[in-house]
Design a protein around this motif. Structure first.
Motif, short mmCIF file in Angstrom:
data_model
loop_
_atom_site.label_atom_id
_atom_site.label_comp_id
_atom_site.label_asym_id
_atom_site.label_seq_id
_atom_site.Cartn_x
_atom_site.Cartn_y
_atom_site.Cartn_z
N GLU A 68 0.98 -1.26 0.06
CA GLU A 68 0.02 -0.03 0.03
C GLU A 68 0.78 1.35 -0.01
O GLU A 68 0.54 2.30 -0.73
N LEU A 69 1.89 1.14 0.57
CA LEU A 69 2.85 2.44 1.00
C LEU A 69 3.40 2.51 -0.49
O LEU A 69 3.81 3.87 -0.82
N ALA A 70 4.08 1.53 -1.06
CA ALA A 70 4.83 1.57 -2.50
C ALA A 70 3.91 2.16 -3.52
O ALA A 70 4.32 2.92 -4.19
N ALA A 71 2.69 1.91 -3.29
CA ALA A 71 1.70 2.31 -4.46
C ALA A 71 1.28 3.80 -4.24
O ALA A 71 1.55 4.61 -5.18
N ARG B 211 10.30 -9.76 1.87
CA ARG B 211 11.11 -9.28 0.95
C ARG B 211 10.46 -8.13 0.32
O ARG B 211 9.36 -7.99 -0.71
N PRO B 212 10.78 -6.81 0.81
CA PRO B 212 10.21 -5.70 0.30
C PRO B 212 10.06 -5.28 -1.19
O PRO B 212 9.27 -4.82 -1.84
N LEU B 213 11.26 -5.80 -1.89
CA LEU B 213 11.29 -5.75 -3.31
C LEU B 213 10.21 -6.19 -4.18
O LEU B 213 9.45 -5.53 -4.96
N GLU B 214 9.69 -7.35 -3.55
CA GLU B 214 8.50 -7.89 -4.21
C GLU B 214 7.12 -7.32 -3.71
O GLU B 214 6.31 -7.54 -4.45
N LEU B 215 7.11 -6.48 -2.69
CA LEU B 215 6.13 -5.56 -2.45
C LEU B 215 5.95 -4.51 -3.01
O LEU B 215 5.31 -3.68 -2.74
N GLY B 216 7.10 -4.08 -3.71
CA GLY B 216 6.98 -2.58 -4.47
C GLY B 216 8.04 -1.81 -4.21
O GLY B 216 7.96 -0.64 -4.71
N ALA B 217 8.72 -1.97 -3.07
CA ALA B 217 9.81 -1.06 -2.69
C ALA B 217 11.10 -0.99 -3.74
O ALA B 217 11.20 -1.83 -4.52
N ASP B 218 11.38 0.24 -3.88
CA ASP B 218 12.67 0.53 -4.70
C ASP B 218 13.84 0.15 -4.21
O ASP B 218 14.86 -0.23 -5.07
N LEU B 219 13.94 -0.04 -2.92
CA LEU B 219 15.34 -0.25 -2.26
C LEU B 219 15.33 -0.62 -1.11
O LEU B 219 14.34 -0.41 -0.12
N VAL B 220 16.00 -1.76 -0.63
CA VAL B 220 16.13 -2.21 0.78
C VAL B 220 17.27 -1.74 1.17
O VAL B 220 18.56 -1.71 0.42
N ALA C 208 -2.37 -8.04 12.33
CA ALA C 208 -3.20 -8.32 10.92
C ALA C 208 -2.30 -8.12 9.73
O ALA C 208 -2.04 -8.86 8.92
N VAL C 209 -1.53 -7.02 9.88
CA VAL C 209 -0.57 -6.55 8.59
C VAL C 209 0.68 -7.61 8.60
O VAL C 209 0.96 -8.00 7.70
N ALA C 210 1.18 -7.73 9.64
CA ALA C 210 2.35 -8.68 9.64
C ALA C 210 2.00 -10.14 9.34
O ALA C 210 2.92 -10.76 8.60
N ALA C 211 0.83 -10.95 9.82
CA ALA C 211 0.38 -11.82 9.24
C ALA C 211 0.39 -12.10 7.55
O ALA C 211 0.53 -13.13 7.29
#
Length: 367
Positions: A154-157, A179-188, A283-286
């Motif tokens: 949601e934040l990446a969008a 894995r933040p990159l798979e969730l839309g992040a540009d950088l880890v 809820a978000v973590a799960a």
């Protein structure tokens, strides 16, 4: 068939196996390398600051686990500093966590504001300000030390819709937890000092991205400023990755048991661990995380109560940092962190669960 976490961790970044050679070649110690007398340094290693085979093996390994290309640094803060100083320019705006690692926040305020960069803060769980006109959004999830979690997809969008980049501090989760990159992040960005390497014996930082332009810019910054890790630290970190899944499994199991014990003890004001159904971030973590890390945060009555707890504990060692084999506890306020004086960040090690819970209960009884 997709490989499991232990299989990936054991084999990540290993060079082709050669009979008569070890699985992971020993560290390459060199400042200058021998050059070709005709072509010079073209196409080969020529100097240890930009080139080192041990470092490349480690970067390949972390890149495989994060799902991108990796660039390693001497420390986590070196990686954070490279991100902020190389990507932000006068007139830019950055958002950093209000409740994440306090040194990141302090660095941004001290170093970026004087360079004409506007620094805003936002809590990990929100609400966030408008991303319009923002160049970079940096989040840390789970946040250290409060362990709030944000929805990265949601934040990446939202960041991308406003033209901003999203960088995610993945220190606490590790790439086997998230894995933040798979969730839309540009950088880890992360500190490998903590659970990633997990033996409390080295300093390490890294970046990971799928963006070739970002990677080239950050590599140029690192190679020019010289913030790369040493050869032996790189080799030691790579060696340690093989047990990452095993270590995390025990640490998570210990954290689950410890969090329940803390939640029922009268000396504890509150406890946070995103793996508990009662936790605000559950809820978000799960939904977002493959596993919950072994860090539990709780609050005692104050500084004196924390001192009594640590003095009575036999298996809980007073130490800063987290993610190691030994269970440690850190009263965050002593370092200038904006935290209550009785807040304790407990990092569960790999001790037997029953022993650890029994020790923590008797130490709490002493409080």
């Amino acid at each position: 068939m997709p490989l499991g976490d232990s299989t990936r961790a054991v084999h990540a970044g290993l060079p082709p196996l050669t009979p008569g050679q070890p699985f992971l070649p020993g560290p390459v110690f060199a400042a200058p390398f021998v050059l070709d007398p005709v072509t010079g340094g073209e196409g080969i290693d020529w100097y240890g600051r930009p080139h080192n085979a041990s470092r490349r093996h480690l970067e390949a390994a972390i890149g495989e686990l994060e799902g991108g290309q990796c660039l390693t640094f001497a420390t986590g803060m070196a990686a954070v500093g490279a991100t902020l100083l190389s990507l932000l320019h006068p007139g830019d705006t950055v958002i950093v966590p209000a409740d994440g690692y306090f040194t990141t926040r302090a660095f941004a305020r001290a170093e970026l504001a004087t360079r004409g960069v506007t620094v805003l803060t936002a809590p990990t769980a929100g609400p966030y300000p408008s991303f319009q006109g923002v160049r970079l959004v940096l989040v840390e999830t789970p946040a250290n030390p409060g362990l709030d979690v944000c929805d990265l997809a949601e934040l990446a969008a939202a960041a991308h819709a406003a033209g901003a980049l999203l960088a995610v501090d993945n220190t606490t989760a590790t790439p086997l937890g998230q894995r933040p990159l798979e969730l839309g992040a540009d950088l880890v960005v992360a500190s490998g000092t903590k659970a990633l390497t997990g033996h409390s014996d080295l300093l390490l930082g890294y970046l990971a991205t799928r963006d070739e332009e970002l990677l080239a810019r950050l590599r140029s910054w690192r190679d020019s400023t010289g913030g790369a890790p040493a050869a032996f630290d790189s080799w030691l970190a790579h060696r340690s990755l093989a047990t990452l899944d095993l270590r995390l499994g025990r640490q998570t199991a210990n954290a689950a048991a410890v969090a329940e014990a803390l939640a029922t003890h009268p000396a504890v004001a509150w406890v946070r661990w995103p793996g508990r159904p009662a936790d605000p971030s559950y809820a978000v973590a799960a939904r977002q995380m493959a596993r919950i890390p072994g860090v539990v945060t709780f609050e005692l009555a104050g500084e004196a109560a924390v001192g009594r707890f640590l003095s009575a504990a036999r298996l809980v060692i007073p130490a800063t940092s987290f993610g190691g084999l030994h269970t440690t506890a850190d009263r965050r306020a002593q370092w200038g962190d904006d935290a209550p004086p009785g807040l304790v960040r407990l990092s569960c090690g790999v001790e037997d669960t029953a022993d650890l819970v029994a020790d923590i209960n008797q130490a709490l009884d002493a409080v």
